[in-house]
Design a protein around this motif. Structure first.
Motif, PDB file in Angstrom:
ATOM      1  N   PRO A 102     -73.078  85.574 -57.959  1.00 51.57           N
ATOM      2  CA  PRO A 102     -72.736  84.856 -56.745  1.00 51.57           C
ATOM      3  C   PRO A 102     -73.587  83.591 -56.612  1.00 51.57           C
ATOM      4  O   PRO A 102     -74.604  83.463 -57.274  1.00 51.57           O
ATOM      5  CB  PRO A 102     -73.160  85.840 -55.652  1.00 51.57           C
ATOM      6  N   GLY A 103     -73.152  82.714 -55.699  1.00 44.01           N
ATOM      7  CA  GLY A 103     -74.003  81.573 -55.400  1.00 44.01           C
ATOM      8  C   GLY A 103     -73.240  80.305 -55.117  1.00 44.01           C
ATOM      9  O   GLY A 103     -72.024  80.247 -55.235  1.00 44.01           O
ATOM     10  N   PRO A 104     -73.986  79.242 -54.763  1.00 49.78           N
ATOM     11  CA  PRO A 104     -73.376  77.951 -54.432  1.00 49.78           C
ATOM     12  C   PRO A 104     -72.903  77.236 -55.698  1.00 49.78           C
ATOM     13  O   PRO A 104     -73.426  77.484 -56.779  1.00 49.78           O
ATOM     14  CB  PRO A 104     -74.519  77.184 -53.772  1.00 49.78           C
ATOM     15  N   HIS A 105     -71.946  76.327 -55.571  1.00 47.71           N
ATOM     16  CA  HIS A 105     -71.298  75.721 -56.733  1.00 47.71           C
ATOM     17  C   HIS A 105     -71.777  74.304 -57.035  1.00 47.71           C
ATOM     18  O   HIS A 105     -71.134  73.579 -57.789  1.00 47.71           O
ATOM     19  CB  HIS A 105     -69.781  75.732 -56.528  1.00 47.71           C
ATOM     20  N   ASP A 106     -72.924  73.917 -56.470  1.00 47.15           N
ATOM     21  CA  ASP A 106     -73.423  72.543 -56.659  1.00 47.15           C
ATOM     22  C   ASP A 106     -73.566  72.173 -58.133  1.00 47.15           C
ATOM     23  O   ASP A 106     -73.458  71.003 -58.499  1.00 47.15           O
ATOM     24  CB  ASP A 106     -74.814  72.363 -56.023  1.00 47.15           C
ATOM     25  N   SER A 107     -73.858  73.176 -58.979  1.00 45.93           N
ATOM     26  CA  SER A 107     -74.210  72.868 -60.374  1.00 45.93           C
ATOM     27  C   SER A 107     -73.046  73.000 -61.329  1.00 45.93           C
ATOM     28  O   SER A 107     -73.231  72.923 -62.550  1.00 45.93           O
ATOM     29  CB  SER A 107     -75.344  73.793 -60.825  1.00 45.93           C
ATOM     30  N   ASP A 108     -71.853  73.215 -60.817  1.00 42.13           N
ATOM     31  CA  ASP A 108     -70.689  73.420 -61.689  1.00 42.13           C
ATOM     32  C   ASP A 108     -70.468  72.249 -62.645  1.00 42.13           C
ATOM     33  O   ASP A 108     -69.958  72.413 -63.756  1.00 42.13           O
ATOM     34  CB  ASP A 108     -69.427  73.645 -60.839  1.00 42.13           C
ATOM     35  N   ASN A 109     -70.881  71.048 -62.214  1.00 41.16           N
ATOM     36  CA  ASN A 109     -70.716  69.850 -63.040  1.00 41.16           C
ATOM     37  C   ASN A 109     -71.373  69.962 -64.401  1.00 41.16           C
ATOM     38  O   ASN A 109     -71.010  69.245 -65.336  1.00 41.16           O
ATOM     39  CB  ASN A 109     -71.324  68.643 -62.314  1.00 41.16           C
ATOM     40  N   ALA A 110     -72.340  70.874 -64.538  1.00 43.04           N
ATOM     41  CA  ALA A 110     -73.013  71.050 -65.826  1.00 43.04           C
ATOM     42  C   ALA A 110     -72.001  71.430 -66.906  1.00 43.04           C
ATOM     43  O   ALA A 110     -72.159  71.058 -68.070  1.00 43.04           O
ATOM     44  CB  ALA A 110     -74.109  72.111 -65.715  1.00 43.04           C
ATOM     45  N   PHE A 111     -70.938  72.158 -66.527  1.00 49.50           N
ATOM     46  CA  PHE A 111     -69.904  72.493 -67.517  1.00 49.50           C
ATOM     47  C   PHE A 111     -69.176  71.225 -67.974  1.00 49.50           C
ATOM     48  O   PHE A 111     -68.862  71.060 -69.142  1.00 49.50           O
ATOM     49  CB  PHE A 111     -68.910  73.520 -66.942  1.00 49.50           C
ATOM     50  N   SER A 139     -79.636  72.311 -71.521  1.00 43.98           N
ATOM     51  CA  SER A 139     -79.825  73.705 -71.072  1.00 43.98           C
ATOM     52  C   SER A 139     -80.292  73.755 -69.628  1.00 43.98           C
ATOM     53  O   SER A 139     -80.920  72.814 -69.124  1.00 43.98           O
ATOM     54  CB  SER A 139     -80.825  74.417 -71.975  1.00 43.98           C
ATOM     55  N   LEU A 140     -79.947  74.864 -68.983  1.00 43.44           N
ATOM     56  CA  LEU A 140     -80.360  75.095 -67.590  1.00 43.44           C
ATOM     57  C   LEU A 140     -80.998  76.466 -67.463  1.00 43.44           C
ATOM     58  O   LEU A 140     -80.495  77.444 -68.031  1.00 43.44           O
ATOM     59  CB  LEU A 140     -79.144  75.024 -66.652  1.00 43.44           C
ATOM     60  N   GLN A 141     -82.090  76.541 -66.721  1.00 41.89           N
ATOM     61  CA  GLN A 141     -82.751  77.816 -66.478  1.00 41.89           C
ATOM     62  C   GLN A 141     -81.996  78.661 -65.439  1.00 41.89           C
ATOM     63  O   GLN A 141     -82.194  79.852 -65.319  1.00 41.89           O
ATOM     64  CB  GLN A 141     -84.192  77.551 -66.007  1.00 41.89           C
ATOM     65  N   TYR A 142     -81.114  78.001 -64.707  1.00 36.04           N
ATOM     66  CA  TYR A 142     -80.434  78.698 -63.618  1.00 36.04           C
ATOM     67  C   TYR A 142     -78.949  78.844 -63.927  1.00 36.04           C
ATOM     68  O   TYR A 142     -78.546  78.737 -65.086  1.00 36.04           O
ATOM     69  CB  TYR A 142     -80.697  77.983 -62.291  1.00 36.04           C
ATOM     70  N   HIS A 143     -78.130  79.094 -62.895  1.00 33.83           N
ATOM     71  CA  HIS A 143     -76.757  79.540 -63.154  1.00 33.83           C
ATOM     72  C   HIS A 143     -75.694  78.609 -62.583  1.00 33.83           C
ATOM     73  O   HIS A 143     -75.291  78.750 -61.436  1.00 33.83           O
ATOM     74  CB  HIS A 143     -76.581  80.959 -62.618  1.00 33.83           C
ATOM     75  N   PRO A 144     -75.196  77.674 -63.436  1.00 32.69           N
ATOM     76  CA  PRO A 144     -74.132  76.778 -62.971  1.00 32.69           C
ATOM     77  C   PRO A 144     -72.852  77.550 -62.657  1.00 32.69           C
ATOM     78  O   PRO A 144     -72.024  77.088 -61.872  1.00 32.69           O
ATOM     79  CB  PRO A 144     -73.933  75.828 -64.160  1.00 32.69           C
TER      80      PRO A 144
END
Ligand SMILES: NC(=O)CC[C@H](N)C(=O)O
Length: 429
Positions: A406-415, A397-402
Motif C-alpha cells: 500500500p501507499g501513496p503514488h508520488d513515485s510512480d514516475n520512476a517506472f 535504483s530506489l530504496q523505497y517502493h514506487p
C-alpha cells in the motif's frame, strides 16, 4: 507499564530471571510482564477475578519484556524480528509482501481488520511474514471487496496474529532500543524463560532469506494494473520493452506497474545465471525487493555485477541494496528501519519531495560508494540514501517502493524513468 530492573518476584507473581545474559548488552529491562491495566482485582466475595484469563498468547522480546495478548490466527510458537509499520491501510499487502519474511509486523494504526481481506490485494501467493501484532481487532468487517475476515484468513494460512497488547508502548521501545527479536507463542507449556532464550539465540543478520521466497523457475507475467485503478496513463508511449525481473521476493504490484508501462516480463529465480538472462536479449533488467540482510547474499551481488553495463537496470529496495554492493558500496543495518506509507523523500535532481511507501531495515552507505555513483534520492526523516544512479552503466535504483502497495503514488514516475532509460539505450545501440 513502568520498566523495572528488580530481579525478585514481582507483585504480579512473576519470577524474574537469574543468570540470563542478553544477546546484545545494555538492555534496560529485565524479564517483566507488561500490561496497560492491573491484572487482578478482588471482588466483595473475596474471589479473584482474572481479566487476563482470556489472554492466550505471549510476545516475549529479547529485552526481557513480556506482552500478554489474545491470539486471532494460527496457534504455535515463532521467533522473528519485530518491526513496526505506520501505514494506516494495506495490512493485506503487508501480510503478503515477501520482504517481511523473518519478521513480525506490528501495526501502529490501532484498529486493524475493518476492511477484511479480498482476492485482489495480494502481493504474492503466500504470507511470508512470521506474525501480525495489533492493538485492536475490528469487531466488524465491512467493505464491498471483502470476501473473508482477517482472522479467518490468518487461520487458513497458518499465520499467527495477536491483539490486545500495548502497541504504542512496544513501538516506543523499538524506537529507543532499535529492532528487537522476539517470540510469539500460544503454547502455555513453554515458560517465559524458554521463550526469552529462544529470542536471544536467534538472529536475522547474516541469513539468506531470499532463497526461501524466490520462484523456483522462470515464468511470464502479463497482468496489468486494473484500468479502473490505474492513473498516470498519459505518460505511456505505446511501445513494448522486454524486461527480465529477478525475483528476490518480488511484489506483484511491481510487475503490474511494469506491465502497465508496456513491459513484457519474464520473472526469473534469484539464482538464475546472468549469462542465461543475457541470452534472452532483454531491453532492461529489474532487481526486485526481498527479505533480510543484503550482505548475506553474495551470489545475488555477483549476478548483478555480471549484468552491469550489459542492459539498463532498475533496483527496488533489496534490488537497490544489491546494486549498491555491486557498484562497490556497503550496506548497514538501521536502528529500526523504515516501514510505512508516509516517508518524505527528496529527489535531488528536481528538488521535489515525494511521500513514499517504505519497508526496509538496511540501507546503502553513501560514503562507501565510488566516484560516479550519484545519490539521487534522500530520506528526509533521517538523511539516509533513498536512491542511486550510475549513468555510465544505465543504472537506477530506489530504496523505497514506487509501486506503493500500500501507499501513496508520488513515485510512480520512476517506472516511466526506467522506460526512458531502456528507450535511450535502445536508440543508441
Ligand atoms: N523491501 C525490501 O526489499 C527490504 C530490503 C531488505 N530486506 C531490508 O530490510 O532492508
Amino acid at each position: 507499564m513502568a520498566a523495572t530492573t528488580t530481579t525478585t518476584t514481582t507483585p504480579l507473581g512473576f519470577v524474574l530471571p537469574t543468570g540470563l545474559s542478553p544477546r546484545r548488552g545494555g538492555f534496560r529491562f529485565s524479564l517483566v510482564r507488561c500490561s496497560a491495566s492491573p491484572l487482578t482485582s478482588s471482588t466483595a466475595s473475596g474471589t479473584v477475578e482474572k481479566p487476563w484469563s482470556s489472554y492466550n498468547a505471549r510476545l516475549v522480546l529479547e529485552d526481557g519484556s513480556i506482552w500478554p495478548a489474545k491470539s486471532f490466527g494460527a496457534p504455535g510458537t515463532r521467533v522473528a524480528e519485530l518491526v513496526f509499520n505506520t501505514s494506516l491501510t494495506g495490512y493485506q499487502e503487508i501480510l503478503t509482501d515477501p520482504s517481511y519474511a523473518g519478521q513480525f509486523v506490528l501495526m501502529t494504526n490501532p484498529q486493524i481488520g475493518n476492511t477484511g481481506v479480498n482476492l485482489d490485494d495480494e502481493e504474492s501467493e503466500q504470507c511470508f511474514l512470521a506474525g501480525l501484532v495489533i492493538r485492536s481487532l475490528s469487531i466488524s468487517t465491512s467493505n464491498w471487496r471483502c470476501t473473508k475476515t482477517l482472522a479467518d484468513y490468518l487461520t487458513e494460512r497458518n499465520l499467527m496474529g495477536i491483539y490486545d497488547l500495548d502497541t504504542r508502548a512496544i513501538t516506543r521501545r523499538l524506537r529507543e532500543e532499535g529492532s528487537l527479536n522476539g517470540v510469539l507463542s500460544t503454547e502455555q507449556t513453554k515458560t517465559d524463560d524458554e521463550l526469552l532464550q529462544m529470542s536471544r539465540s536467534w538472529d536475522i543478520v547474516g541469513i539468506d532469506l531470499i532463497s526461501d521466497v524466490s520462484c523456483k523457475s522462470p515464468y511470464e507475467w502479463v497482468d496489468k494494473t486494473d484500468p479502473e485503478w490505474d492513473f498516470n496513463t498519459n505518460t505511456r508511449d505505446g511501445k513494448s520493452y522486454r524486461v527480465i525481473a529477478y525475483d528476490f521476493g518480488i511484489k506483484h504490484n511491481i510487475l503490474r506497474r511494469l506491465s502497465s508501462y508496456g513491459c513484457q516480463i519474464t520473472v526469473v529465480p534469484s539464482t538464475f545465471p546472468a549469462s542465461e538472462a543475457l541470452k534472452m536479449n532483454p531491453d532492461g533488467i529489474l532487481f526486485s525487493n526481498g527479505p533480510g540482510d543484503p550482505s548475506a547474499v553474495p551470489y545475488a551481488v555477483e549476478t548483478v555485477k555480471e549484468l552491469l553495463g550489459k542492459a539498463p537496470v532498475y533496483g527496488i529496495c533489496m534490488g537497490h541494496q544489491l546494486l549498491g554492493q555491486a557498484l562497490g558500496g556497503k550496506t548497514y543495518k538501521m536502528k529500526f528501519g523504515h516501514h510505512g506509507g508516509n516517508h518524505p523523500v527528496r529527489n535531488n535532481r528536481t528538488g521535489q519531495v515525494e511521500i513514499s511507501a517504505q519497508n526496509h531495515n538496511y540501507a546503502v552507505d553513501p560514503a562507501s560508494l565510488p566516484g560516479g555513483v550519484e545519490v539521487t534520492h534522500v530520506n528526509l526523516n533521517d538523511g539516509s540514501c533513498a536512491g542511486l544512479s550510475f549513468p555510465a552503466m544505465n543504472v537506477m535504483s530506489l530504496q523505497y517502493h514506487p509501486e506503493a502497495s500500500p501507499g501513496p503514488h508520488d513515485s510512480d514516475n520512476a517506472f516511466r524513468e526506467f522506460i526512458e532509460l531502456m528507450k535511450r539505450s535502445k536508440q543508441s545501440s
